[in-house]
Design a protein around this motif. Structure first.
Motif, PDB file in Angstrom:
ATOM      1  N   GLU A 113      79.085   5.951  64.181  1.00 42.20           N
ATOM      2  CA  GLU A 113      78.662   7.281  64.405  1.00 42.20           C
ATOM      3  C   GLU A 113      77.461   7.278  65.439  1.00 42.20           C
ATOM      4  N   VAL A 114      76.653   6.136  65.364  1.00 45.75           N
ATOM      5  CA  VAL A 114      75.766   6.202  66.542  1.00 45.75           C
ATOM      6  C   VAL A 114      76.456   5.746  67.925  1.00 45.75           C
ATOM      7  N   ARG A 115      77.363   5.007  68.002  1.00 51.36           N
ATOM      8  CA  ARG A 115      78.130   4.647  69.172  1.00 51.36           C
ATOM      9  C   ARG A 115      78.800   5.913  69.854  1.00 51.36           C
ATOM     10  N   LEU A 134      74.753  -3.205  92.461  1.00 53.63           N
ATOM     11  CA  LEU A 134      75.310  -4.412  91.762  1.00 53.63           C
ATOM     12  C   LEU A 134      75.773  -4.194  90.410  1.00 53.63           C
ATOM     13  N   LEU A 135      75.080  -3.156  89.663  1.00 52.41           N
ATOM     14  CA  LEU A 135      75.297  -3.026  88.283  1.00 52.41           C
ATOM     15  C   LEU A 135      76.417  -2.125  87.940  1.00 52.41           C
ATOM     16  N   ASP A 136      77.277  -2.481  87.016  1.00 48.57           N
ATOM     17  CA  ASP A 136      78.299  -1.587  86.765  1.00 48.57           C
ATOM     18  C   ASP A 136      77.980  -0.368  85.897  1.00 48.57           C
ATOM     19  N   ALA A 137      78.443   0.574  86.189  1.00 43.64           N
ATOM     20  CA  ALA A 137      78.127   1.921  85.266  1.00 43.64           C
ATOM     21  C   ALA A 137      78.648   1.775  83.868  1.00 43.64           C
ATOM     22  N   ALA A 138      79.963   1.181  83.911  1.00 45.81           N
ATOM     23  CA  ALA A 138      80.353   1.050  82.383  1.00 45.81           C
ATOM     24  C   ALA A 138      79.548   0.047  81.640  1.00 45.81           C
ATOM     25  N   ASP A 139      79.219  -0.974  82.073  1.00 43.53           N
ATOM     26  CA  ASP A 139      78.373  -1.786  81.479  1.00 43.53           C
ATOM     27  C   ASP A 139      76.989  -1.413  81.089  1.00 43.53           C
ATOM     28  N   ALA A 140      76.346  -0.393  81.892  1.00 42.72           N
ATOM     29  CA  ALA A 140      75.410   0.282  81.670  1.00 42.72           C
ATOM     30  C   ALA A 140      75.364   1.242  80.376  1.00 42.72           C
ATOM     31  N   ALA A 141      76.648   2.144  80.588  1.00 46.99           N
ATOM     32  CA  ALA A 141      76.727   2.784  79.552  1.00 46.99           C
ATOM     33  C   ALA A 141      77.110   2.049  78.117  1.00 46.99           C
ATOM     34  N   GLU A 142      77.784   1.106  77.929  1.00 46.36           N
ATOM     35  CA  GLU A 142      77.849   0.204  76.626  1.00 46.36           C
ATOM     36  C   GLU A 142      76.517  -0.300  76.191  1.00 46.36           C
ATOM     37  N   GLY A 143      75.637  -0.794  77.239  1.00 42.51           N
ATOM     38  CA  GLY A 143      74.378  -1.212  77.014  1.00 42.51           C
ATOM     39  C   GLY A 143      73.591  -0.231  76.218  1.00 42.51           C
ATOM     40  N   TYR A 144      73.689   1.083  76.741  1.00 44.44           N
ATOM     41  CA  TYR A 144      72.849   2.345  76.143  1.00 44.44           C
ATOM     42  C   TYR A 144      73.180   2.265  74.694  1.00 44.44           C
ATOM     43  N   GLU A 145      74.558   2.257  74.505  1.00 49.18           N
ATOM     44  CA  GLU A 145      75.000   2.337  73.076  1.00 49.18           C
ATOM     45  C   GLU A 145      74.326   1.232  72.116  1.00 49.18           C
ATOM     46  N   GLU A 146      74.417  -0.096  72.796  1.00 46.87           N
ATOM     47  CA  GLU A 146      73.791  -1.149  72.012  1.00 46.87           C
ATOM     48  C   GLU A 146      72.348  -1.136  71.642  1.00 46.87           C
ATOM     49  N   TRP A 147      71.660  -0.572  72.975  1.00 46.72           N
ATOM     50  CA  TRP A 147      70.196  -0.296  72.654  1.00 46.72           C
ATOM     51  C   TRP A 147      69.870   0.695  71.701  1.00 46.72           C
TER      52      TRP A 147
END
Length: 253
Positions: A113-115, A134-147
């Protein structure tokens, strides 16, 4: 980044960020200059010069308006990534909305539910990672979910549920007399109905119940819509940081 990190002075050192380094596949270090006792620019320059990281994420008080020019001569590419604005509310002084039927205050939802909530609510949010090519936007979005998952699990979160599930969610960090809201939002389908004010009230209630004196929250400076909501509720702006990514070498063409 916690309010304590922002306000309290510490050693002028770049600190490895293993989570971000693993996420983006590049060595990343961080350095935050505290508001209580800003270090001189020369100390910041020396710390960055000693770092071998691919990216140093530097945050410093916005009133140090001349620093950016001094950061462009270190042999790194300096990217001005965002401004981070902090607001504060004295617990018990919020302008609470009238109660409404159909909203239930809950705790930590399931991870799925959080994700899903973060994906729907913050998918288009302009965070500082997106300023760095240098930083991939998809990785940033996934990182936001993890955070969001980590912050919810650490000190818990406040959730508002309606008949169709999670409508609003706020993750928090509790630090002595202070409750800090790390992430807060309302799912797009429920926006424009006053739900956000009820979310702030629920967080304020939790803070007051444990004897906290204040609630703090932050966002990027461009996010004026949510800052207007904070002002209506009773929050006041107290501090602004600038975020600069210092990238080793030149950017690819």
């Amino acid at each position: 980044m916690s309010w304590r990190d922002v306000m309290e002075a510490g050693a002028v050192l770049t600190v490895p960020s293993p989570v971000e380094s693993a996420r983006f596949g590049r060595s990343i270090e961080r350095l935050t200059v505290a508001a209580s006792s800003p270090a001189p620019l020369e100390a910041i320059r020396e710390a960055v010069t000693r770092s071998a990281a691919d990216v140093v994420i530097l945050r410093y008080p916005a009133e140090c308006v001349g620093w950016f020019a001094g950061l462009t001569t270190l042999g790194r590419t300096a990217v001005l990534a965002d401004s981070l604005v902090y607001w504060r509310l004295r617990a018990g002084e919020g302008r609470r909305p009238q109660p409404v039927d159909g909203l239930a205050v809950d705790g930590v939802p399931e991870a799925a539910e959080v994700r899903a909530f973060v994906r729907r609510t913050f998918g288009a949010y302009g965070n500082h990672y997106l300023a760095n090519p240098l930083l991939d936007a998809a990785d940033a979005a996934e990182g936001y979910e993890e955070w969001a998952l980590r912050s919810a699990a650490r000190d818990g979160c406040v959730t508002l549920r309606g008949p169709d599930g999670v409508l609003a969610l706020a993750t928090t960090e509790e630090d002595g007399p202070r409750t800090e809201i790390l992430l807060a939002g309302v799912t797009p389908a429920a926006q424009g109905r006053g739900v956000y004010a009820h979310l702030l009230a629920a967080v304020e209630d939790r803070a007051a119940a444990r004897g906290a004196a204040e609630v703090v929250i932050s966002t990027q400076g461009h996010n004026t819509r949510v800052q207007r909501a904070w002002a209506r509720y009773g929050f006041e702006p107290v501090h602004t940081l600038l975020t600069v990514h210092l990238i080793r070498g030149s950017l690819p063409h």
